[in-house]
Design a protein around this motif. Structure first.
Motif, mmCIF file in Angstrom:
data_model
loop_
_atom_site.group_PDB
_atom_site.id
_atom_site.type_symbol
_atom_site.label_atom_id
_atom_site.label_comp_id
_atom_site.label_asym_id
_atom_site.label_seq_id
_atom_site.Cartn_x
_atom_site.Cartn_y
_atom_site.Cartn_z
ATOM 1 N N VAL A 254 9.884 6.305 -7.292
ATOM 2 C CA VAL A 254 8.661 6.221 -6.468
ATOM 3 C C VAL A 254 8.961 5.437 -5.186
ATOM 4 O O VAL A 254 8.568 5.843 -4.080
ATOM 5 N N ALA A 333 4.939 1.815 -1.817
ATOM 6 C CA ALA A 333 3.907 2.837 -1.596
ATOM 7 C C ALA A 333 2.835 2.291 -0.646
ATOM 8 O O ALA A 333 2.379 2.984 0.270
ATOM 9 N N LEU A 354 1.604 8.145 -4.373
ATOM 10 C CA LEU A 354 2.648 7.224 -4.860
ATOM 11 C C LEU A 354 2.023 5.905 -5.304
ATOM 12 O O LEU A 354 2.401 5.325 -6.321
#
Ligand code: COS
Length: 384
Positions: A254, A333, A354
């Protein structure tokens, strides 16, 4: 000279295979699956076809017998494409691990063998509506009746549950005994008295199915018991000590995606007459993402390496990796959204997803507060 950070040729091939699958098959449909909260079963089938599903099943049971290092390599790639999708194979490994740790050879063949013969999943049922972090307080009852156990109670937040062949269920013979009364038992989903309610309205990771499971006096043969009547809690803990490492790996994926998206956008977007990548305010964000990503990746691999060697240091290391990687993923993110500004806040770009996905990595398989308890206990135990 013993220290070696390089991947083997086989591990590099695995990485290439997972990366291609993640980019070509998973990423293009991630937004749609998220929006529709749709379980992409066809991707599970494809993952099986290319040999990346249930990779830890031992060779004796018909599997590949791969370790956590390999799982981490695959997990980063799938997490990059869609953490929600990656939770499906990851949670299957969570269901497999107690059987690897405590199942007899016969149980491994019986339960894990079929997972290699067709696209199919395992699942792990520990949490309940009234307890999650305090795992020893579970209330699902197991009552011995001849050569069976009768299981009754409700499990909550269980990934894969209904989609799986079976759940490894943690139940208590006597709640007053806390962790000493807990058993681990494999309950096949087609037994009478097993029912499921799908959990709707999740903030993120919507491609992964999550269920409540109700066990209504389900009769399960005693031959499905893992270990003995005293070992269930320990099996749960030893399982999570390992399976928190893939959560860290997905988080690294991620974070890498957040950096990729932010850097690409920063080169394209102009402000004050030049690309925003020219500004230090943006460069520092990218550099901070890189610092978090690289340190989380190397530490996650280290934790996996310790676990594969059977080194008890992996207990604390897996907690460090899980807590750290999930936190840098959330932060990456968040900073990617900030870099994209208004575009980051809408779902035309993948960065808001995300953030929503990374949030769950701070919660499941033990909240990051629980990870800190495990880490602190390890520090203090060493001094006693
Ligand atoms: N690894 C191995 N063994 C462990 C362990 C670990 N991480 N944590 C505890 N144990 C053992 C202890 O050594 C003890 O064994 P003995 O009876 O042989 O001494 C036993 O388990 C009980 O330990 P303890 O008294 O410390 O248990 P607690 O009730 O205090 O709970 C925590 C310990 C908080 C660590 C545990 O409840 C936990 O992990 N909770 C989070 C659960 C979780 O991750 N849920 C997510 C579900 S999957 S999505």
């Amino acid at each position: 000279m013993a220290l070696d950070f390089s991947l083997t040729d086989e591990q590099k091939q695995l990485q290439q295979l997972a990366r291609r699958f993640a980019r070509e098959q998973v990423a293009p449909v991630a937004k749609e699956n998220d929006e529709q909260a749709r379980v992409p079963w066809e991707l599970v089938e494809q993952l099986y076809e290319i040999g990346l599903l249930n990779i830890s099943v031992p060779e004796a049971a018909g599997g590949l017998g791969l370790g956590l290092v390999e799982e981490v390599i695959i997990g980063e790639e799938l997490g990059w494409a869609d953490m929600g999708f990656y939770t499906i194979p990851m949670a299957s490994e969570l269901g497999i691990t107690p059987i690897l740790l405590a199942g007899s050879e016969e149980q491994q063949k019986r339960f894990l063998g079929p997972l290699t013969e067709r696209p199919s999943l395992a699942s792990f049922a520990l949490s309940e509506p009234g307890n999650g972090s305090d795992a020893a307080a579970l209330r699902t009852r197991a009552v011995r009746d001849g050569d069976h156990y009768v299981i009754s109670g409700t499990k909550m937040w269980i990934s894969n549950a209904k989609e799986a062949d079976f759940n490894v269920v943690f139940a208590t013979l006597n709640p007053e005994m806390r962790h000493k009364g807990v058993i681990a038992i494999v309950v096949e989903n087609d037994r009478e008295g097993v029912s499921f309610n799908k959990i709707h309205g999740k903030m993120g990771q919507r491609a992964a199915p999550t269920y409540e499971i109700i066990y209504d006096d389900v009769r399960v043969p005693a031959e499905n018991l893992l270990g003995d009547e005293q070992s269930g809690f320990k099996i749960a803990m030893l399982t999570l000590d390992k399976t928190r490492i893939p959560v860290a790996a997905g988080s690294v994926g991620v974070a890498r995606r957040a950096l990729d998206e932010a850097a690409k956008y920063a080169l394209e977007r102009e402000a004050f007459g030049r690309p925003i990548a020219d500004f230090q305010a943006i460069q520092f964000k990218l550099a901070n993402m890189k610092i978090g990503l690289e340190t989380a990746r190397i530490y996650t691999l280290y934790a996996a390496w310790l676990a594969d060697r059977g080194d008890p240091a992996h207990i604390s290391a897996s907690a460090v990796a899980k807590a750290y990687a999930s936190e840098i993923a959330f932060e990456a993110a968040n900073e990617a959204i900030q870099t994209l500004g208004g575009y980051g806040y809408v779902n035309d770009f993948p960065v808001e997803k995300l953030l929503r996905d990374a949030k769950l990595n701070q919660i499941y398989e033990g909240t990051n507060e629980i990870q800190r308890i495990i880490i602190a206990r390890d520090i203090l135990r060493a001094l006693k």
